[in-house]
Motif scaffolding. Structure first.
Motif, PDB file in Angstrom:
ATOM      1  N   ASP A   1       0.827  -1.215   0.000  1.00 40.97           N
ATOM      2  CA  ASP A   1       0.000   0.000   0.000  1.00 40.97           C
ATOM      3  C   ASP A   1       0.856   1.258   0.000  1.00 40.97           C
ATOM      4  O   ASP A   1       0.558   2.232  -0.702  1.00 40.97           O
ATOM      5  CB  ASP A   1      -0.931   0.006   1.213  1.00 40.97           C
ATOM      6  N   GLU A   2       1.925   1.253   0.784  1.00 44.57           N
ATOM      7  CA  GLU A   2       2.820   2.414   0.830  1.00 44.57           C
ATOM      8  C   GLU A   2       3.493   2.629  -0.527  1.00 44.57           C
ATOM      9  O   GLU A   2       3.611   3.768  -0.996  1.00 44.57           O
ATOM     10  CB  GLU A   2       3.874   2.216   1.914  1.00 44.57           C
TER      11      GLU A   2
ATOM     12  N   PHE B   1       2.065   6.404  -7.090  1.00 50.63           N
ATOM     13  CA  PHE B   1       0.942   7.188  -7.590  1.00 50.63           C
ATOM     14  C   PHE B   1       1.274   8.686  -7.542  1.00 50.63           C
ATOM     15  O   PHE B   1       1.067   9.408  -8.526  1.00 50.63           O
ATOM     16  CB  PHE B   1      -0.303   6.888  -6.744  1.00 50.63           C
ATOM     17  N   ASP B   2       1.808   9.136  -6.422  1.00 49.26           N
ATOM     18  CA  ASP B   2       2.139  10.559  -6.276  1.00 49.26           C
ATOM     19  C   ASP B   2       3.283  10.965  -7.201  1.00 49.26           C
ATOM     20  O   ASP B   2       3.230  12.019  -7.863  1.00 49.26           O
ATOM     21  CB  ASP B   2       2.515  10.863  -4.827  1.00 49.26           C
ATOM     22  N   ILE B   3       4.324  10.136  -7.260  1.00 52.67           N
ATOM     23  CA  ILE B   3       5.487  10.464  -8.094  1.00 52.67           C
ATOM     24  C   ILE B   3       5.107  10.490  -9.566  1.00 52.67           C
ATOM     25  O   ILE B   3       5.497  11.390 -10.315  1.00 52.67           O
ATOM     26  CB  ILE B   3       6.618   9.446  -7.855  1.00 52.67           C
TER      27      ILE B   3
ATOM     28  N   ALA C   1      -7.466   7.956 -12.648  1.00 54.01           N
ATOM     29  CA  ALA C   1      -8.887   7.598 -12.661  1.00 54.01           C
ATOM     30  C   ALA C   1      -9.287   6.862 -11.386  1.00 54.01           C
ATOM     31  O   ALA C   1     -10.430   6.960 -10.937  1.00 54.01           O
ATOM     32  CB  ALA C   1      -9.207   6.740 -13.889  1.00 54.01           C
ATOM     33  N   GLN C   2      -8.347   6.099 -10.816  1.00 51.43           N
ATOM     34  CA  GLN C   2      -8.583   5.427  -9.547  1.00 51.43           C
ATOM     35  C   GLN C   2      -7.438   5.766  -8.600  1.00 51.43           C
ATOM     36  O   GLN C   2      -6.281   5.851  -9.020  1.00 51.43           O
ATOM     37  CB  GLN C   2      -8.677   3.910  -9.735  1.00 51.43           C
ATOM     38  N   SER C   3      -7.764   5.965  -7.351  1.00 48.40           N
ATOM     39  CA  SER C   3      -6.774   6.351  -6.352  1.00 48.40           C
ATOM     40  C   SER C   3      -6.341   5.143  -5.532  1.00 48.40           C
ATOM     41  O   SER C   3      -7.126   4.191  -5.355  1.00 48.40           O
ATOM     42  CB  SER C   3      -7.340   7.422  -5.428  1.00 48.40           C
TER      43      SER C   3
ATOM     44  N   HIS D   1      -6.036 -13.643   2.263  1.00 47.26           N
ATOM     45  CA  HIS D   1      -6.920 -13.000   1.292  1.00 47.26           C
ATOM     46  C   HIS D   1      -6.970 -11.492   1.514  1.00 47.26           C
ATOM     47  O   HIS D   1      -6.842 -10.702   0.566  1.00 47.26           O
ATOM     48  CB  HIS D   1      -8.319 -13.621   1.419  1.00 47.26           C
ATOM     49  N   LEU D   2      -7.144 -11.083   2.761  1.00 43.25           N
ATOM     50  CA  LEU D   2      -7.257  -9.668   3.079  1.00 43.25           C
ATOM     51  C   LEU D   2      -5.951  -8.915   2.855  1.00 43.25           C
ATOM     52  O   LEU D   2      -5.955  -7.728   2.530  1.00 43.25           O
ATOM     53  CB  LEU D   2      -7.714  -9.497   4.533  1.00 43.25           C
ATOM     54  N   LYS D   3      -4.824  -9.595   3.029  1.00 43.11           N
ATOM     55  CA  LYS D   3      -3.521  -8.955   2.854  1.00 43.11           C
ATOM     56  C   LYS D   3      -3.073  -8.955   1.389  1.00 43.11           C
ATOM     57  O   LYS D   3      -2.092  -8.306   1.042  1.00 43.11           O
ATOM     58  CB  LYS D   3      -2.469  -9.674   3.705  1.00 43.11           C
ATOM     59  N   SER D   4      -3.777  -9.676   0.542  1.00 43.27           N
ATOM     60  CA  SER D   4      -3.419  -9.764  -0.874  1.00 43.27           C
ATOM     61  C   SER D   4      -3.944  -8.543  -1.629  1.00 43.27           C
ATOM     62  O   SER D   4      -4.731  -7.765  -1.090  1.00 43.27           O
ATOM     63  CB  SER D   4      -4.015 -11.039  -1.472  1.00 43.27           C
ATOM     64  N   PRO D   5      -3.559  -8.388  -2.912  1.00 40.24           N
ATOM     65  CA  PRO D   5      -4.032  -7.226  -3.692  1.00 40.24           C
ATOM     66  C   PRO D   5      -5.449  -7.399  -4.252  1.00 40.24           C
ATOM     67  O   PRO D   5      -5.879  -6.565  -5.044  1.00 40.24           O
ATOM     68  CB  PRO D   5      -3.014  -7.149  -4.840  1.00 40.24           C
ATOM     69  N   VAL D   6      -6.154  -8.450  -3.871  1.00 39.73           N
ATOM     70  CA  VAL D   6      -7.421  -8.777  -4.529  1.00 39.73           C
ATOM     71  C   VAL D   6      -8.442  -7.648  -4.446  1.00 39.73           C
ATOM     72  O   VAL D   6      -9.281  -7.489  -5.346  1.00 39.73           O
ATOM     73  CB  VAL D   6      -8.000 -10.083  -3.936  1.00 39.73           C
ATOM     74  N   HIS D   7      -8.373  -6.824  -3.395  1.00 35.58           N
ATOM     75  CA  HIS D   7      -9.317  -5.712  -3.262  1.00 35.58           C
ATOM     76  C   HIS D   7      -8.688  -4.356  -3.560  1.00 35.58           C
ATOM     77  O   HIS D   7      -9.313  -3.318  -3.325  1.00 35.58           O
ATOM     78  CB  HIS D   7      -9.915  -5.702  -1.846  1.00 35.58           C
ATOM     79  N   ASP D   8      -7.464  -4.366  -4.063  1.00 31.53           N
ATOM     80  CA  ASP D   8      -6.810  -3.112  -4.411  1.00 31.53           C
ATOM     81  C   ASP D   8      -7.475  -2.485  -5.646  1.00 31.53           C
ATOM     82  O   ASP D   8      -7.907  -3.211  -6.552  1.00 31.53           O
ATOM     83  CB  ASP D   8      -5.328  -3.334  -4.713  1.00 31.53           C
ATOM     84  N   PRO D   9      -7.527  -1.170  -5.725  1.00 29.24           N
ATOM     85  CA  PRO D   9      -8.061  -0.514  -6.932  1.00 29.24           C
ATOM     86  C   PRO D   9      -7.091  -0.670  -8.103  1.00 29.24           C
ATOM     87  O   PRO D   9      -5.889  -0.889  -7.912  1.00 29.24           O
ATOM     88  CB  PRO D   9      -8.181   0.952  -6.504  1.00 29.24           C
ATOM     89  N   PHE D  10      -7.624  -0.533  -9.294  1.00 27.33           N
ATOM     90  CA  PHE D  10      -6.806  -0.676 -10.512  1.00 27.33           C
ATOM     91  C   PHE D  10      -6.192   0.687 -10.840  1.00 27.33           C
ATOM     92  O   PHE D  10      -6.615   1.377 -11.778  1.00 27.33           O
ATOM     93  CB  PHE D  10      -7.674  -1.175 -11.668  1.00 27.33           C
TER      94      PHE D  10
END
Length: 231
Positions: free
Chosen positions: A127-128, A134-136, A148-150, A194-203
Motif C-alpha cells: 500500500d505504501e 501514484f504521487d510520483i 482515474a482510480q486512487s 486473502h485480506l492482505k493480498s491485492p485482490v481488493h486493491d483498486p486498478f
C-alpha cells in the motif's frame, strides 16, 4: 497394478519397461514426439530436440538446462516459454531490493516489484509503495497511472482489515467483509492471506499503450516486459 506390469517397446522389443517408463524410453531412445499434432518417431533424442525447436506449435526450452529446467516440459505458448527463459532457471539474478532488505537477488524489474507487492520487504508495504508511485507518477507524468482510480488510504485501510480479522476470530466465521466480497474461508490463515493480498486493491495502474488496467505494479511490469500489447 498397471504400474507394476511390463510393457514391450514396439520398436526395439525391449520388454523390461513399466507403463510409466515406456513414454520416456520412446522419447529418449527413439525420439518420439508425443505432441498431439505429431506422434512421430524421429529416431534419436537429438533429432527430436531439433524438431521441437523448429516445428510450429512446439514450445520446449532449447537449453542449456539450468536449475529447475526440464527440457522435456512443454509450454503452452511463446510467452510462457519466454517467461521461463527469463526466469532464474536461465538468468543470473543481478538485481536487488533498493532497500537492501535481504541478500536475495532478482532477475528482472518485474521480479523486484513482485517482491514488494507480496509484502516481502520489511522496509515498505504494498500500500505504501502504491501511494508513493501514484504521487510520483502524477507529478512527473511517467504514465504508470492516469488518476482515474486512487490508491488505498493508509491507517484507516489497515484498521478496516484488522477489524475484519478480529470480527472473524471473535465469531468463528472466516468471511471477508470488504465491499462486494463476502467470500468465506476455512481458516483464519486463509482469510488473513486473502485480506492482505491485492485482490481488493483498486486498478490504479494503466498500460499507456493498450489501456489495460492493473491492481499492482508487478502486474503492469510483467505485462510490459512480456510485450503482449506491443509496448
Amino acid at each position: 497394478e498397471r504400474s507394476n506390469r511390463h510393457k514391450r517397446c514396439p520398436l526395439c522389443n525391449e520388454s523390461h519397461l513399466s507403463w510409466d517408463d515406456l513414454p520416456s524410453h520412446e522419447r529418449d531412445v527413439h525420439g518420439y514426439c508425443s505432441e498431439t499434432q505429431c506422434q512421430v518417431y524421429f529416431g534419436t533424442y537429438r533429432t527430436l530436440q531439433e524438431h521441437r525447436q523448429t516445428a510450429p506449435g512446439h514450445f520446449f526450452c532449447p537449453g542449456p538446462a539450468g536449475p529447475g529446467c526440464d527440457p522435456n516440459h512443454p509450454y503452452t505458448s511463446t510467452s510462457n516459454l519466454r517467461a521461463h527463459r527469463e526466469s532464474s532457471a536461465h538468468v543470473q539474478p543481478t538485481m536487488h531490493c533498493v532497500w537492501d532488505c535481504c541478500e536475495r537477488g532478482f532477475v528482472s524489474v518485474a521480479a523486484v516489484v513482485a517482491h514488494y507487492d507480496a509484502n516481502g520487504c520489511p522496509a515498505i508495504t504494498r500500500d505504501e509503495l502504491n501511494r508513493h508511485l501514484f504521487d510520483i507518477d502524477r507529478q512527473r507524468r511517467r504514465h504508470l497511472v492516469d488518476g482515474a482510480q486512487s490508491p488505498l488510504g493508509g491507517a484507516w485501510h489497515d484498521a478496516r482489515i484488522e477489524g475484519n480479522i478480529e470480527e472473524a476470530v471473535d465469531n468463528g466465521e472466516f468471511i471477508c467483509r470488504q465491499k462486494h466480497c463476502n467470500l468465506s474461508f476455512r481458516s483464519f490463515q486463509q482469510l488473513r492471506a486473502h485480506l492482505k493480498s491485492p485482490v481488493h486493491d483498486p486498478f490504479i495502474y494503466r498500460c499507456q499503450h493498450c489501456l489495460k488496467r492493473f491492481q499492482t505494479i508487478s502486474g503492469l511490469a510483467g505485462h510490459i516486459f512480456a510485450g503482449t500489447c506491443g509496448v
